[in-house]
Design a protein around this motif. Sequence first.
Motif, PDB file in Angstrom:
ATOM      1  N   HIS A  59       0.968  25.394  80.486  1.00 19.67           N
ATOM      2  CA  HIS A  59       1.606  26.559  79.883  1.00 19.67           C
ATOM      3  C   HIS A  59       0.807  27.827  80.121  1.00 19.67           C
ATOM      4  CE1 HIS A  59       3.740  23.511  77.204  1.00 19.67           C
ATOM      5  NE2 HIS A  59       4.637  24.029  78.017  1.00 19.67           N
ATOM      6  N   VAL A  60      -0.414  27.691  80.560  1.00 25.44           N
ATOM      7  CA  VAL A  60      -1.181  28.888  80.915  1.00 25.44           C
ATOM      8  C   VAL A  60      -1.018  29.206  82.396  1.00 25.44           C
ATOM      9  CG1 VAL A  60      -3.513  29.861  81.078  1.00 25.44           C
ATOM     10  CG2 VAL A  60      -2.851  28.555  79.054  1.00 25.44           C
ATOM     11  N   VAL A  61      -1.139  28.195  83.263  1.00 25.34           N
ATOM     12  CA  VAL A  61      -1.100  28.481  84.692  1.00 25.34           C
ATOM     13  C   VAL A  61       0.310  28.388  85.272  1.00 25.34           C
ATOM     14  CG1 VAL A  61      -3.476  27.729  85.035  1.00 25.34           C
ATOM     15  CG2 VAL A  61      -1.632  26.093  85.369  1.00 25.34           C
ATOM     16  N   GLY A  62       1.203  27.626  84.636  1.00 25.77           N
ATOM     17  CA  GLY A  62       2.610  27.640  85.031  1.00 25.77           C
ATOM     18  C   GLY A  62       3.022  26.680  86.126  1.00 25.77           C
ATOM     19  N   ARG A  63       2.103  25.915  86.682  1.00 28.35           N
ATOM     20  CA  ARG A  63       2.464  24.966  87.744  1.00 28.35           C
ATOM     21  C   ARG A  63       1.889  23.595  87.441  1.00 28.35           C
ATOM     22  NH1 ARG A  63       3.034  26.807  93.670  1.00 28.35           N
ATOM     23  NH2 ARG A  63       3.028  29.077  93.569  1.00 28.35           N
ATOM     24  N   VAL A  64       2.650  22.564  87.820  1.00 33.70           N
ATOM     25  CA  VAL A  64       2.189  21.194  87.568  1.00 33.70           C
ATOM     26  C   VAL A  64       0.928  20.896  88.379  1.00 33.70           C
ATOM     27  CG1 VAL A  64       2.779  18.758  87.871  1.00 33.70           C
ATOM     28  CG2 VAL A  64       4.487  20.349  86.973  1.00 33.70           C
ATOM     29  N   GLU A  65       0.959  21.272  89.667  1.00 38.97           N
ATOM     30  CA  GLU A  65      -0.200  20.954  90.516  1.00 38.97           C
ATOM     31  C   GLU A  65      -1.456  21.684  90.041  1.00 38.97           C
ATOM     32  OE1 GLU A  65       3.594  20.559  92.492  1.00 38.97           O
ATOM     33  OE2 GLU A  65       2.600  22.344  91.727  1.00 38.97           O
ATOM     34  N   ASP A  66      -1.289  22.934  89.688  1.00 38.35           N
ATOM     35  CA  ASP A  66      -2.435  23.712  89.214  1.00 38.35           C
ATOM     36  C   ASP A  66      -2.953  23.160  87.894  1.00 38.35           C
ATOM     37  OD1 ASP A  66      -0.983  26.859  90.366  1.00 38.35           O
ATOM     38  OD2 ASP A  66      -2.071  25.272  91.431  1.00 38.35           O
ATOM     39  N   ALA A  67      -2.018  22.803  87.008  1.00 38.01           N
ATOM     40  CA  ALA A  67      -2.428  22.232  85.723  1.00 38.01           C
ATOM     41  C   ALA A  67      -3.163  20.907  85.938  1.00 38.01           C
ATOM     42  CB  ALA A  67      -1.209  22.017  84.832  1.00 38.01           C
ATOM     43  N   HIS A  68      -2.724  20.131  86.902  1.00 35.65           N
ATOM     44  CA  HIS A  68      -3.394  18.860  87.236  1.00 35.65           C
ATOM     45  C   HIS A  68      -4.822  19.128  87.680  1.00 35.65           C
ATOM     46  CE1 HIS A  68      -4.444  15.264  89.496  1.00 35.65           C
ATOM     47  NE2 HIS A  68      -3.431  14.634  88.950  1.00 35.65           N
ATOM     48  N   ASP A  69      -4.992  20.114  88.554  1.00 36.45           N
ATOM     49  CA  ASP A  69      -6.333  20.442  89.041  1.00 36.45           C
ATOM     50  C   ASP A  69      -7.220  20.946  87.907  1.00 36.45           C
ATOM     51  OD1 ASP A  69      -5.104  21.849  92.193  1.00 36.45           O
ATOM     52  OD2 ASP A  69      -5.463  19.784  91.550  1.00 36.45           O
ATOM     53  N   VAL A  70      -6.654  21.801  87.075  1.00 37.86           N
ATOM     54  CA  VAL A  70      -7.433  22.353  85.957  1.00 37.86           C
ATOM     55  C   VAL A  70      -7.855  21.227  85.009  1.00 37.86           C
ATOM     56  CG1 VAL A  70      -7.271  23.793  83.880  1.00 37.86           C
ATOM     57  CG2 VAL A  70      -6.475  24.678  86.064  1.00 37.86           C
ATOM     58  N   THR A  71      -6.938  20.321  84.726  1.00 37.25           N
ATOM     59  CA  THR A  71      -7.243  19.214  83.798  1.00 37.25           C
ATOM     60  C   THR A  71      -8.344  18.329  84.369  1.00 37.25           C
ATOM     61  OG1 THR A  71      -4.935  19.232  83.091  1.00 37.25           O
ATOM     62  CG2 THR A  71      -6.240  17.315  82.494  1.00 37.25           C
ATOM     63  N   GLN A  72      -8.225  18.004  85.644  1.00 31.63           N
ATOM     64  CA  GLN A  72      -9.236  17.132  86.265  1.00 31.63           C
ATOM     65  C   GLN A  72     -10.600  17.817  86.248  1.00 31.63           C
ATOM     66  OE1 GLN A  72      -8.084  14.769  89.679  1.00 31.63           O
ATOM     67  NE2 GLN A  72      -9.917  15.417  90.757  1.00 31.63           N
ATOM     68  N   GLU A  73     -10.648  19.085  86.614  1.00 29.12           N
ATOM     69  CA  GLU A  73     -11.903  19.824  86.614  1.00 29.12           C
ATOM     70  C   GLU A  73     -12.482  19.928  85.204  1.00 29.12           C
ATOM     71  OE1 GLU A  73     -13.745  20.723  89.035  1.00 29.12           O
ATOM     72  OE2 GLU A  73     -15.206  21.884  87.882  1.00 29.12           O
ATOM     73  N   ALA A  74     -11.585  20.073  84.226  1.00 28.49           N
ATOM     74  CA  ALA A  74     -12.058  20.179  82.837  1.00 28.49           C
ATOM     75  C   ALA A  74     -12.762  18.891  82.408  1.00 28.49           C
ATOM     76  CB  ALA A  74     -10.877  20.482  81.899  1.00 28.49           C
ATOM     77  N   PHE A  75     -12.221  17.746  82.783  1.00 29.24           N
ATOM     78  CA  PHE A  75     -12.857  16.486  82.400  1.00 29.24           C
ATOM     79  C   PHE A  75     -14.170  16.270  83.153  1.00 29.24           C
ATOM     80  CE2 PHE A  75     -10.471  14.368  79.256  1.00 29.24           C
ATOM     81  CZ  PHE A  75      -9.143  14.710  79.411  1.00 29.24           C
ATOM     82  N   VAL A  76     -14.235  16.709  84.392  1.00 28.66           N
ATOM     83  CA  VAL A  76     -15.492  16.588  85.134  1.00 28.66           C
ATOM     84  C   VAL A  76     -16.560  17.469  84.486  1.00 28.66           C
ATOM     85  CG1 VAL A  76     -16.627  17.035  87.345  1.00 28.66           C
ATOM     86  CG2 VAL A  76     -14.383  15.963  87.298  1.00 28.66           C
ATOM     87  N   ARG A  77     -16.166  18.686  84.112  1.00 30.63           N
ATOM     88  CA  ARG A  77     -17.131  19.581  83.445  1.00 30.63           C
ATOM     89  C   ARG A  77     -17.523  19.035  82.078  1.00 30.63           C
ATOM     90  NH1 ARG A  77     -16.178  25.960  84.656  1.00 30.63           N
ATOM     91  NH2 ARG A  77     -15.809  25.736  86.876  1.00 30.63           N
ATOM     92  N   LEU A  78     -16.555  18.420  81.418  1.00 37.46           N
ATOM     93  CA  LEU A  78     -16.858  17.801  80.131  1.00 37.46           C
ATOM     94  C   LEU A  78     -17.913  16.713  80.324  1.00 37.46           C
ATOM     95  CD1 LEU A  78     -16.117  17.221  77.108  1.00 37.46           C
ATOM     96  CD2 LEU A  78     -14.491  15.548  77.983  1.00 37.46           C
ATOM     97  N   PHE A  79     -17.739  15.890  81.340  1.00 44.40           N
ATOM     98  CA  PHE A  79     -18.693  14.808  81.597  1.00 44.40           C
ATOM     99  C   PHE A  79     -20.080  15.366  81.890  1.00 44.40           C
ATOM    100  CE2 PHE A  79     -19.880  10.574  82.611  1.00 44.40           C
ATOM    101  CZ  PHE A  79     -20.769  10.660  83.653  1.00 44.40           C
TER     102      PHE A  79
END
Lengths: 209, 229
Positions: A59-79
Motif C-alpha cells: 500500500h505504500v509502493v503500489g506494486r506486488v513485485e516491489d512490495a515483495h522485494d521490500v518485504t524480503q529486504e526487510a526480513f534480511v535487515r531484521l535478521f
Amino acid sequence: MTGPPASLPAGLPTEVAHLAASATISDAELVRRTLGGQHDAFAALVARYQKRAFWVAFHVVGRVEDAHDVTQEAFVRLFRSLGRYDFSRSFYTWFYRIVMNLAIDYLRKIRSSRAGNIEDVLASVPDAREPVGGAALEREEQSGQVWSVLDKIDPKFRAVLVLRDVHGLSCREIAPILRITHATARWRLHRGRQVFREYWDRLQGGPEQ
Amino acid sequence: MTGLSCSRARDLLPLFVGGDLPVGKHVGGGQPSVLRAHLLACSDCRREAAGLQQANKAMRAACAAARPAVLDTMFVDMHASILTAVQAEVARREPGLRSAWRRPWFWAAAAVLFLAGVWLVRDPGGLTLLQRAPIATPVSADGPVLVVPWAGPRVEIEPLGEESWTSGSAESGVGPGMMGRGRLRALVDEGTVPPARADAQRKSGAAPAQREPLREPDPRQLEGKPQRR
C-alpha cells in the motif's frame, strides 16, 4: 496487531507452523531463540509477519513485485539487526519501522519513473474477481484512480494514510514506527487526507455542488 | 450557527471524518459534538465533510480490494525465498581471510612478527650507537683527523701494498681510490696507523713513498689499472 496472525501460509514445516501459531510464545521469545541458533524460530517470525509486512509495503509502493522485494529486504535487515533488538521494546513496532523505512525509500526512488501511469498501476494491482457488468468496471476504474492519487501524494503523508486508514493503526502506534512525535503523526494524517481529497476532486472533475 | 467558526470547523474536518478528533479543550469548546452541531447547522461545512468522507472511503475500498485470496500461494514462495536470502546472509558473514584483520589473534601475530624482526636486525654486540667506539676516519693528511661515530659495520682496513690508482707518477703514494689507500700510507708514515700494520707493511717490502699534498683527483687521469710495484 501483535502475536500470532489469523492465518499462516500453507505448506510450512510442522515445527515452524507450531511456533508461529503458538499464542504462548511471544515475538521476543522467538528473537531470543533465533539468537540462540534456532533456525525454526526465525522462520516462525517470518511466517507471523510476512503478510502484514507485505500489505503495508504494497500500500505504500503500489506494486506486488516491489512490495515483495521490500518485504524480503526487510526480513534480511531484521535478521542482521537481531543482535541489537531491545527486548524492552515492542518487536512489532521495531519491525514495522524497518518495513516503512524501506518502503518509503523505495517509493521515493521509483516515483519519478512511474510518472502517474494509470495503466501501469492497474496492471500491478492484483484482483482475482472477474469483472461482471458495469459495476465491476467502475470499481476497477475507481481503484486505478485511487492508486493514481496515492502516487501523487508525498511519501511521508502516504505512509501515515496507509498505516491509519488502510491498516487501522492509531496515531500513537504510528508515531514510534515512523520515528515521529504523536503530534507530527496527527498533522501528517490531517494534511494527507486534505491532499488526497484535493487530488481526488480534481480527478473526479471538481467537488460536487 | 454554533460558536465554532467555519474556518475552524473545516480545519478540524480531516481528522473528524476518520474518527481521529481528540477530545480536548482546544477543540472549539472541548467536544467533537460541538463540531457535529456546527455541521448540522452549516450546509457548506457539511458538504466539505461529505467530500472528505467520500475520498477517504474510496481510498479504503480500493486498498481493501487489492487483497484477493489467490495471492495466498504467493506467500508460501515468499517465505521460502526470504529464508534463502537469510541463509545467504549467514554464509556471507562467515569469517574468512578478508575479515581476519578484525580478529585479536591477527594483531597478536603481527606484534610477534614485528618484535622478532626487531630482534633479528639488532647488532649482535648489543651496543647502542653511542656506546660503540668511534673509528678514526682520516679525511686529510694535513688536517686534523675527523673522528666520526660508528657509521657502518666494523671493518679492518688492510693496506694493500703500494698500488696506486693514478696513471701518473709511479712513485706517487698518494692518489685517489675508493678506499683512499694512498692516504692510508701517509698515515702509516706519521704513526697514525697501528704499528702492527706498519710492520706488516714494511715486511712486504713496501718503501714509504714521498708524501705529496693531497689534491683533487682529476677524473680524466683515472685511466688504466692500478700498477703494482
